[in-house]
Design a protein around this motif. Structure first.
Motif, PDB file in Angstrom:
ATOM      1  N   THR A 164       0.692  -1.036   0.419  1.00  0.00           N
ATOM      2  CA  THR A 164       0.233  -0.055   0.488  1.00  0.00           C
ATOM      3  C   THR A 164       0.940   1.279   0.258  1.00  0.00           C
ATOM      4  O   THR A 164       1.564   0.674   0.443  1.00  0.00           O
ATOM      5  N   PRO A 165       0.364   2.009  -0.355  1.00  0.00           N
ATOM      6  CA  PRO A 165       1.180   3.166  -0.897  1.00  0.00           C
ATOM      7  C   PRO A 165       1.421   3.879   0.469  1.00  0.00           C
ATOM      8  O   PRO A 165       2.916   4.151   0.923  1.00  0.00           O
ATOM      9  N   ALA A 166       0.250   4.033   1.572  1.00  0.00           N
ATOM     10  CA  ALA A 166       1.026   4.577   3.174  1.00  0.00           C
ATOM     11  C   ALA A 166       1.591   3.660   3.618  1.00  0.00           C
ATOM     12  O   ALA A 166       2.629   4.393   4.360  1.00  0.00           O
ATOM     13  N   GLY A 167       1.336   2.251   3.291  1.00  0.00           N
ATOM     14  CA  GLY A 167       2.407   1.751   4.121  1.00  0.00           C
ATOM     15  C   GLY A 167       3.648   1.374   3.928  1.00  0.00           C
ATOM     16  O   GLY A 167       4.672   1.167   3.925  1.00  0.00           O
ATOM     17  N   GLN A 168       4.101   1.641   2.086  1.00  0.00           N
ATOM     18  CA  GLN A 168       5.031   2.017   1.145  1.00  0.00           C
ATOM     19  C   GLN A 168       6.258   3.513   2.390  1.00  0.00           C
ATOM     20  O   GLN A 168       7.595   3.022   2.303  1.00  0.00           O
ATOM     21  N   ALA A 169       5.638   4.319   2.473  1.00  0.00           N
ATOM     22  CA  ALA A 169       5.844   5.210   3.374  1.00  0.00           C
ATOM     23  C   ALA A 169       6.404   4.888   4.311  1.00  0.00           C
ATOM     24  O   ALA A 169       7.421   5.899   4.806  1.00  0.00           O
ATOM     25  N   ALA A 170       5.278   4.451   5.105  1.00  0.00           N
ATOM     26  CA  ALA A 170       6.045   4.478   6.607  1.00  0.00           C
ATOM     27  C   ALA A 170       7.052   3.569   6.632  1.00  0.00           C
ATOM     28  O   ALA A 170       8.200   3.791   7.856  1.00  0.00           O
ATOM     29  N   LEU A 171       7.127   2.518   5.733  1.00  0.00           N
ATOM     30  CA  LEU A 171       8.199   1.332   6.029  1.00  0.00           C
ATOM     31  C   LEU A 171      10.074   2.503   5.334  1.00  0.00           C
ATOM     32  O   LEU A 171      10.862   2.196   6.148  1.00  0.00           O
ATOM     33  N   GLU A 172       9.627   3.328   4.794  1.00  0.00           N
ATOM     34  CA  GLU A 172      10.963   4.255   4.586  1.00  0.00           C
ATOM     35  C   GLU A 172      11.277   4.567   5.207  1.00  0.00           C
ATOM     36  O   GLU A 172      11.950   5.075   5.226  1.00  0.00           O
ATOM     37  N   LEU A 173      10.161   5.308   6.558  1.00  0.00           N
ATOM     38  CA  LEU A 173      10.348   6.464   7.774  1.00  0.00           C
ATOM     39  C   LEU A 173      11.183   5.690   8.305  1.00  0.00           C
ATOM     40  O   LEU A 173      11.996   6.014   9.368  1.00  0.00           O
ATOM     41  N   LEU A 174      10.295   4.403   8.424  1.00  0.00           N
ATOM     42  CA  LEU A 174      10.950   3.596   9.676  1.00  0.00           C
ATOM     43  C   LEU A 174      12.503   3.171   8.558  1.00  0.00           C
ATOM     44  O   LEU A 174      13.131   2.701  10.187  1.00  0.00           O
ATOM     45  N   LEU A 175      12.255   2.861   8.265  1.00  0.00           N
ATOM     46  CA  LEU A 175      14.359   2.371   7.703  1.00  0.00           C
ATOM     47  C   LEU A 175      15.139   3.681   7.569  1.00  0.00           C
ATOM     48  O   LEU A 175      16.291   3.613   7.977  1.00  0.00           O
ATOM     49  N   ALA A 176      14.749   5.223   7.098  1.00  0.00           N
ATOM     50  CA  ALA A 176      15.530   6.382   7.478  1.00  0.00           C
ATOM     51  C   ALA A 176      16.124   5.970   8.809  1.00  0.00           C
ATOM     52  O   ALA A 176      17.312   7.209   9.409  1.00  0.00           O
TER      53      ALA A 176
END
Length: 396
Positions: free
Chosen positions: A369-381
């Motif tokens: 999901t777009p929102a999930g991808q954004a959350a994962l990118e933020l988490l990885l950062a």
């Protein structure tokens, strides 16, 4: 300065033929002995027909051997105590007579087959129990159950005649200050599987807040489980001083003629108490008291209900409990064995795998999901920032 040579003490001789060795711990009452019996001791008892509860208490202490002055199975009924001891790998010698009961605690004993020695002196000889001898005793004892059934019928009539006023009209039940009317009651007896069953009832106790009644040592079981008894009922032969002084109201079970040996002990401790003269067992008295005081529900843990269980208690019949349960009726719920009924079959590893599968499913759901991808990118950062900080700290 001249140094004196060290004196070497000889190591104690090891008896290669010994079945077991250890210091003696002697008591005519097995229940009292288990309170001071330690691992490696030799238990010296005088117990006809070793019952399940006593055998399990002995096993928990881990003695090197059990020496019985009496017969561990008399043939009266098929008791399971001897088999429990043998299954635990504890040597059992029977029929040693009264000679050992006069031993001082701490006397070093050597058990060699059916013989008991102190040093090189044979103190007594008995019957070394094996799987074969126990099975033979059990087979013989099963033949005697018909006599016990006759005793049960006789005792039922006798108990009905003696206690008809108590059973029918509640005459003789003492008044207690503990509020029971309209409340659920939990009666705890230190019987079979009481610890497991009590643990399974935690949610019931937390949600219903029943009146907690401990029957003799059942009061200690309630305290060990993390609660406080409201009432303690019994003849006070197996309950601790700390339980009696815990603030619970005490009901001393007395003989029908009014004699109450336990009352003196309770009075010395300064515990508030009343006396309940009645024939029958203390658990019967607890049920009759709860019913007469208006309990809406009576849940029993560890109580005795079968013929073998009452013969384990040394009773020739269970007339009092049979009639008491008829008197209490449908409000009685026997929780015996509830832990075995609801025992979980899910292992720890299965739970771990279930959690990991759930986490994996959550990650996949976020990744598509777009929102999930954004959350994962933020988490990885964020994780990258933390890792960089750790590397700088150790690098500096």
């Amino acid at each position: 300065m001249r140094l004196r040579p060290l004196r070497r003490t000889a190591a104690p001789a090891v008896d290669a033929d010994a079945t077991a060795t250890g210091p003696a711990r002697v008591d005519h009452r097995t229940k009292a002995l288990t309170k001071r019996l330690k691992q490696g001791d030799v238990a010296v008892i005088d117990h006809v027909d070793i019952d399940r509860v006593s055998a399990e208490a002995l096993v928990a202490c881990g003695p090197a051997a059990v020496l019985n002055a009496a017969a561990s199975t008399s043939g009266r009924y098929p008791n399971v105590g001897p088999q429990i001891l043998l299954d635990a790998g504890i040597p059992l010698v029977d029929g040693l007579g009264d000679a050992l009961m006069g031993l001082k605690d701490g006397t070093r004993l050597v058990v060699r087959g059916n013989a008991v020695l102190s040093g090189t002196t044979v103190l007594a000889e008995g019957v070394e129990q094996t799987a074969e001898t126990v099975e033979a005793d059990q087979a013989k004892a099963r033949e005697g159950l018909s006599d016990q059934l006759e005793a049960f019928a006789s005792n039922t009539m006798d108990y009905m005649l003696k206690e008809r006023d108590l059973l029918l009209d509640g005459i003789g039940v003492p008044r207690v200050d503990t509020k029971i009317d309209g409340r659920a009651v939990l009666i705890v007896v230190r019987g079979y599987h009481y610890k497991e069953d009590l643990a399974m009832l935690r949610s019931f106790i937390r949600e219903s807040r029943p009146v907690l009644i401990g029957v003799d040592g059942g009061a200690d079981a309630i305290i060990e489980a993390g609660w406080k008894p409201d009432l303690i009922v019994g003849d006070m032969d197996s309950v601790s001083d700390s339980a009696l002084t815990s603030g619970a109201e005490v009901v001393v079970h007395a003989y029908r003629d009014g004699r109450a040996p336990g009352a003196a002990r309770v009075a010395e401790l300064g515990a508030k108490h009343v006396v309940f003269p009645a024939t029958g067992t203390s658990e019967d008295v607890a049920m009759l008291l709860a019913d007469d005081m208006g309990a809406s529900l009576i849940v029993a843990v560890g109580t005795h209900a079968t013929l073998v269980e009452f013969l384990d208690k040394g009773r020739s019949g269970m007339a009092s409990t049979f009639l008491t349960r008829l008197r209490v009726g449908s409000k009685l719920v026997d929780a015996k064995g509830v832990s075995r009924l609801y025992r979980s079959s899910i292992s720890t590893w299965q739970l771990v795998l279930l959690v990991l599968a759930g986490l994996a499913a959550l990650v996949v759901a976020l990744a598509v999901t777009p929102a999930g991808q954004a959350a994962l990118e933020l988490l990885l950062a964020r994780w990258d920032d933390i890792a960089t900080t750790i590397r700088r700290f150790f690098g500096g």
